[in-house]
Design an enzyme around this catalytic site. Structure first.
Site, PDB file in Angstrom:
ATOM      1  N   GLU A 161       0.828  -1.200   0.000  1.00 23.54           N
ATOM      2  CA  GLU A 161       0.000   0.000   0.000  1.00 23.54           C
ATOM      3  C   GLU A 161       0.868   1.259   0.000  1.00 23.54           C
ATOM      4  OE1 GLU A 161      -3.638   1.718   2.856  1.00 23.54           O
ATOM      5  OE2 GLU A 161      -2.445  -0.024   3.467  1.00 23.54           O
ATOM      6  N   LYS A 215      -9.016   3.135  -2.614  1.00 25.65           N
ATOM      7  CA  LYS A 215      -9.389   2.370  -1.427  1.00 25.65           C
ATOM      8  C   LYS A 215     -10.800   2.723  -0.972  1.00 25.65           C
ATOM      9  CE  LYS A 215      -7.363   1.267   3.134  1.00 25.65           C
ATOM     10  NZ  LYS A 215      -6.207   1.568   4.006  1.00 25.65           N
ATOM     11  N   CYS A 221      -5.750  -3.146   1.598  1.00 24.75           N
ATOM     12  CA  CYS A 221      -5.657  -3.267   3.053  1.00 24.75           C
ATOM     13  C   CYS A 221      -6.998  -3.355   3.782  1.00 24.75           C
ATOM     14  CB  CYS A 221      -4.797  -2.131   3.610  1.00 24.75           C
ATOM     15  SG  CYS A 221      -4.131  -2.487   5.272  1.00 24.75           S
ATOM     16  N   SER A 265      23.122   2.422  33.384  1.00 26.17           N
ATOM     17  CA  SER A 265      23.017   2.429  34.841  1.00 26.17           C
ATOM     18  C   SER A 265      23.351   1.085  35.471  1.00 26.17           C
ATOM     19  CB  SER A 265      21.591   2.811  35.239  1.00 26.17           C
ATOM     20  OG  SER A 265      20.685   1.772  34.867  1.00 26.17           O
ATOM     21  N   GLU A 322       6.931   2.482  33.337  1.00 21.37           N
ATOM     22  CA  GLU A 322       7.378   3.760  33.889  1.00 21.37           C
ATOM     23  C   GLU A 322       6.678   4.929  33.208  1.00 21.37           C
ATOM     24  OE1 GLU A 322      11.942   2.314  34.984  1.00 21.37           O
ATOM     25  OE2 GLU A 322      11.527   3.410  33.127  1.00 21.37           O
TER      26      GLU A 322
END
Length: 611
Positions: free
Chosen positions: A47, A144, A180, A350, A454
């Site tokens: 596509e 489409k 699609c 770290s 986090e």
């Protein structure tokens, strides 16, 4: 009785670049040569191959759309001049037709015509389009029909839906064009193709990766093949584009649902499939209006190809869940760096699991010479953090240096009085400033190492560890971080290689080390509990009552939801990162920063209603 006809179809699973019309056209030419060398009669590209996908607001520029149209016409000529005029090529592009632009609605209705009456009259009509090229000309164009307007997709914002289904007769085979999302709609273009009578449906795709999506594709294509009463070839994009990564996984399915061929994930690949089709199996071939679409027929050639010995299609072995995610993250990072012309990356090391994982991803994506790690110990950093960071860098063979930040933090503290979280975050901000300075000095892109857990609850410091241009594990929950680390080490063992991630980084309790003896568990529930709530609240959009019905602890839920809701302003300032989940932070999940709505316990809500 009509004899069976044959056709060799190639699916070109390629990695395009958004906006690079010339480069993408060159890609089509190169891969068509490869398909022709395999004696393919038809090659199908993904596509919007010529423009790259998603082109976002670029599609609203008439200059870009016109250039796309011209590139398509020029490409047809170039293919013929290269001696490829007998190879039919289906390629996605951005079309621009006359008439009003997209209607200002949230979802384009399935029944929409080419020029809806309430459309925006201020611009022309951009189309998500595919064309079949043959003999130096554009034989047919398809617009489409179904425009997705959910998750990461904004196609109703950009495009006008089509209402015509072109069917091209190629070597006696009637080929219908779709794109699609058309496959995801029952009774859509595939259903129209089934009523019209076709021998083959081709489907160019730009279907982004998310975990286990490959498990959905095959059953989906099988359902549409049954509806179309014809085989379907599904050519998908591969490669990274900002937050999105496309995994390929192109496939071909027979009318009865048999899997004929399947491409590997996360690599460019030319998948060929030999089809033997029986025109007599199509009782009627119609054109004109069928349901909401108009079927048009275009002739390239009636004569079948000379008979050939069919080759069995190849079916790629599926990847494990962990390897699938790893390869998605590697490809997303590599393409972000390379497509933006960046020479190298830098990250803070770290000794913890997140930075160790990001370093391993970066080395897999770019090679050790393009990855720079920096240890930035403070007065609270443990000895094992320093040794684990150095161990990680040595295992990976990447560049590594140490810059202690204690003197700089002390200088700040001598100038301004900070305490508690403000003092802790100062250390993270000094680290971020140093890393950004090294980024500026040497041209490295800074990688942020925060994970989804986090980012969800705001446990990353703005202008500190959240600083960076790309966040490779932004959509990876902490529990998955550990799973990926264990998988990557096991993968290395199986290959007789050094395990890239120190076992101590995997085993030790996670800590930001911004205060003496600090651990994440001091202020967060266990990551197993946290990630389960985040998955249901963020990815599935469940409310409080539904979360409790799923068995989550009410106190944990209330606490996590408060943290997630109040961290929205931080997420708006976060770097992009590769999407792998059902709903990633960023373009996939869009909530207002200024927002008074909060989920509450059912009893509280009911009491308020009675009052």
């Amino acid at each position: 009785m009509t004899a069976p006809v044959q056709l060799r179809v190639a699916l070109a699973q390629v990695d395009t670049r958004v906006g690079d019309l010339a480069g993408n056209a060159d890609l089509v030419l190169e891969w068509t040569r490869r398909a022709a060398a395999e004696t393919a009669h038809l090659v199908v590209f993904p596509e919007m191959t010529l423009t790259g996908y998603p082109a976002e607001d670029l599609v609203l520029r008439e200059s870009f759309a016109r250039a796309s149209e011209q590139t398509l016409v020029d490409l047809a000529t170039r293919l013929a001049e290269a001696g490829l005029e007998e190879t039919a090529v289906v390629v996605g592009y951005l079309a621009h037709t006359e008439g009003p632009g997209p209607a200002p609605v949230d979802h384009a209705p399935a029944e929409a015509e080419d020029t809806p009456g309430d459309a925006n009259p201020r611009r022309g009509a951009p189309r998500n389009a595919a064309a079949l090229l043959h003999g130096g000309v554009v034989v047919a164009r398809y617009h489409k029909r179904h425009l997705p307007n959910y998750g990461v997709f904004d196609e109703a914002r950009y495009f006008v839906p089509g209402s015509e289904l072109p069917v091209v007769r190629l070597h006696g085979v009637d080929v219908a064009l779709t794109i699609c999302e058309d496959l995801w709609v029952e009774g859509g273009p595939c259903g129209v193709a089934g009523q019209a009578g076709v021998d083959l449906v081709v489907s160019p795709n730009a279907s982004p990766y998310e975990r286990a999506k490959d498990d959905l594709r095959l059953p989906l294509v099988q359902r549409r093949a049954a509806e179309a009463r014809a085989p379907i070839v599904y050519a998908n994009l591969v490669g990274g584009q900002d937050e999105l990564v496309f995994d390929g996984d192109s496939l071909a399915v027979a009318a009865d649902g048999e899997l004929l061929a399947r491409a590997p994930q996360f690599v460019e690949h030319l998948l060929t499939v030999d089809l033997t089709l029986d025109p007599a199996a199509v009782p009627e071939r119609r054109e004109g209006r069928i349901g909401p679409m108009t079927v048009t027929r275009h002739l390239v050639s009636d004569a079948p190809v000379a008979p050939f010995e069919p080759r069995p299609g190849s079916v790629a072995e599926p990847l494990s869940d962990a390897e699938e995610v790893w390869r998605a993250l590697v490809l997303g990072l590599r393409d972000f760096i390379d497509k933006n012309g960046m020479p190298s990356v830098v990250l803070g090391m770290s000794g913890g699991i997140d930075s160790a994982l990001v370093a391993a991803l970066a080395v897999d994506a770019l090679g050790p010479d393009r990855v720079v790690g920096v240890g930035l110990p403070s007065r609270w950093s443990s000895e094992h953090s320093l040794s684990d960071a150095e161990d990680s860098a040595e295992r990976l063979g990447m560049h590594y240096s140490v810059v202690p930040i204690a003197p700089m933090v002390e200088a700040y503290e001598a100038s301004v009085e900070l305490s508690g979280v403000a003092a802790e975050n100062l250390q993270a901000r000094v680290r971020g400033t140093l890393l950004m300075g090294l980024s500026n000095q040497h041209g490295h892109l800074l990688l942020a190492t925060s994970n989804k857990s986090e980012v969800a609850v705001g446990y990353s410091t703005l202008y500190g560890d959240a600083a960076g241009g790309f966040a490779p594990i932004k959509d990876v929950l902490k529990t998955l971080v550990w799973d990926l680390a264990r998988w990557r080490n096991a993968h290395a063992r199986e290959r007789g290689e050094v395990e890239p991630i120190p076992q101590n980084s995997i085993d030790k309790p996670p800590s930001a080390e911004l205060a003496p003896g600090q651990q994440d568990s001091d202020s967060l529930p266990s990551y197993e509990e946290l990630d389960a709530v985040i998955t249901d609240y963020v990815d599935r959009d469940l409310g409080m009552a539904e979360l409790l019905e799923r068995g989550h602890d009410p106190e944990v839920v209330a606490r996590v939801l408060r943290l997630v809701d109040t961290a929205e302003f931080k997420r708006r300032q976060a770097a992009p990162g590769t999407k792998i989940s059902l709903k990633a932070f960023g373009r996939d999940r869009r909530l207002p920063v200024t927002n008074r709505w909060r989920e509450s316990l059912p009893s509280v809500r009911e009491g308020a209603a009675q009052a």
